[in-house]
Design an enzyme around this catalytic site. Structure first.
Site, short mmCIF file in Angstrom:
data_model
loop_
_atom_site.label_atom_id
_atom_site.label_comp_id
_atom_site.label_asym_id
_atom_site.label_seq_id
_atom_site.Cartn_x
_atom_site.Cartn_y
_atom_site.Cartn_z
N ARG A 167 -4.29 13.17 6.88
CA ARG A 167 -3.25 12.17 6.60
C ARG A 167 -1.93 12.80 6.16
O ARG A 167 -0.85 12.28 6.41
CB ARG A 167 -3.77 11.19 5.54
CG ARG A 167 -2.79 10.09 5.15
CD ARG A 167 -3.45 9.04 4.30
NE ARG A 167 -4.29 8.18 5.11
CZ ARG A 167 -3.85 7.10 5.76
NH1 ARG A 167 -2.57 6.79 5.70
NH2 ARG A 167 -4.66 6.36 6.45
N ASN A 202 0.85 -1.19 0.00
CA ASN A 202 0.00 0.00 0.00
C ASN A 202 0.89 1.24 0.00
O ASN A 202 1.45 1.60 1.03
CB ASN A 202 -0.91 0.00 1.23
CG ASN A 202 -1.87 1.18 1.25
OD1 ASN A 202 -1.79 2.09 0.42
ND2 ASN A 202 -2.79 1.19 2.19
N PRO A 203 1.02 1.94 -1.13
CA PRO A 203 1.94 3.08 -1.20
C PRO A 203 1.46 4.30 -0.43
O PRO A 203 2.23 5.24 -0.23
CB PRO A 203 2.00 3.37 -2.71
CG PRO A 203 0.69 2.89 -3.24
CD PRO A 203 0.34 1.67 -2.42
N GLY A 206 -0.20 -0.53 7.03
CA GLY A 206 -0.56 -0.34 8.43
C GLY A 206 -1.77 -1.16 8.83
O GLY A 206 -2.16 -2.10 8.12
N ASP A 207 -2.38 -0.79 9.95
CA ASP A 207 -3.55 -1.51 10.45
C ASP A 207 -4.70 -1.48 9.44
O ASP A 207 -5.44 -2.45 9.32
CB ASP A 207 -4.01 -0.90 11.77
CG ASP A 207 -2.98 -1.11 12.89
OD1 ASP A 207 -2.45 -2.23 13.01
OD2 ASP A 207 -2.72 -0.15 13.62
N GLY A 208 -4.84 -0.36 8.72
CA GLY A 208 -5.92 -0.26 7.74
C GLY A 208 -5.76 -1.25 6.61
O GLY A 208 -6.73 -1.86 6.15
N ARG A 263 -0.81 13.31 13.08
CA ARG A 263 -2.22 13.64 12.87
C ARG A 263 -3.10 13.06 13.98
O ARG A 263 -4.15 13.62 14.29
CB ARG A 263 -2.69 13.14 11.51
CG ARG A 263 -2.77 11.63 11.34
CD ARG A 263 -3.18 11.29 9.90
NE ARG A 263 -3.42 9.88 9.68
CZ ARG A 263 -2.50 9.01 9.32
NH1 ARG A 263 -1.24 9.43 9.17
NH2 ARG A 263 -2.81 7.75 9.11
#
Length: 231
Positions: free
Chosen positions: A156, A8-9, A65-67, A162
């Site tokens: 973001r 995921n970039p 990440g977690d997402g 953030r």
């Protein structure tokens, strides 16, 4: 071994490709067959996990990440064939709360653990909202926690900071909501600032929201903050 690695970039500081360059030699030196797919839009990782052929894979991996991991977990459980393989994460997000619990916040160490075949079972929470079903591996937030997450997503471009900025803004807003909370067949009707159900100790960027949580104890730790509290 044979893996598909989803990158995921847009995760975290958008350094996933740099992280990939760090860890790829680890896979190369072990003659691992690695197919790399970069996500192109939000929800792409979920679509990949839902439809990718799993029969010959030793695992489905991701840099993010977690997402990103949330998308992959939900994609796996959306599959029509019911197939599943071990899932592996290499940290590339802002929070990486699940990997903090596992002590694998360093991409090199995470990649080495994958190559070594280290696996661990973790609990999942199943959430039903009307007719929509989702699965969570780390936390479910309601109230201020959700507000912070939504605001952080809009900010973001600020990177990991953030979360702190969003928290300050929402705390100053001092919003609470009326709700009915049912726990073990007991009902609590009140105003709450937030309720968060944690499977992991950490949330956000390293905050120990639920110090007694365990990923594999079959339990969800509830953190409840009542309404009408001072800033």
């Amino acid at each position: 071994m044979k893996f598909v690695l989803v990158v995921n970039p847009r995760s975290g500081k958008k350094q996933s490709n740099e992280i990939l360059a760090m860890v790829k030699p680890i896979f190369d030196t072990t003659r691992t067959e690695l197919t790399i797919i970069e996500t192109a839009f939000p929800g792409h990782a979920r679509e990949l996990a839902r439809h990718i052929e799993l029969d010959e894979l030793d695992g489905l991996l991701a840099v993010g990440g977690d997402g990103t991991f949330h998308e992959i977990v939900n994609g796996i459980f959306d599959r029509q064939d019911g197939k599943i393989v071990p899932l592996g994460m290499i940290p590339g997000g802002s929070g990486n709360s699940l990997l903090r619990d596992l002590g694998l916040t360093d991409p090199i160490h995470a990649a080495a653990a994958i190559i070594s075949g280290h696996t661990r079972s973790i609990d999942l929470a199943r959430i039903t909202m009307n007719s929509v079903v989702r699965y969570s591996m780390n936390l479910i937030g309601w109230g201020l926690v959700t507000d912070v997450g939504q605001r952080a997503e809009a900010l973001r471009w600020l990177g990991p900071s953030r979360y702190t900025i969003s928290s300050i803004i929402e705390i100053l807003g001092k919003k609470d909501r009326a709700a009915s909370l049912i726990v073990d067949n007991r009902t609590f009707v009140d105003r709450f600032t937030f309720v968060v159900a944690c499977n992991s100790v950490h949330i956000g960027k390293g905050m120990k929201m639920a110090p007694n949580a365990r990923l594999d104890d079959g339990l969800i730790d509830l953190v409840i903050v009542e309404g009408n509290i001072t800033k």
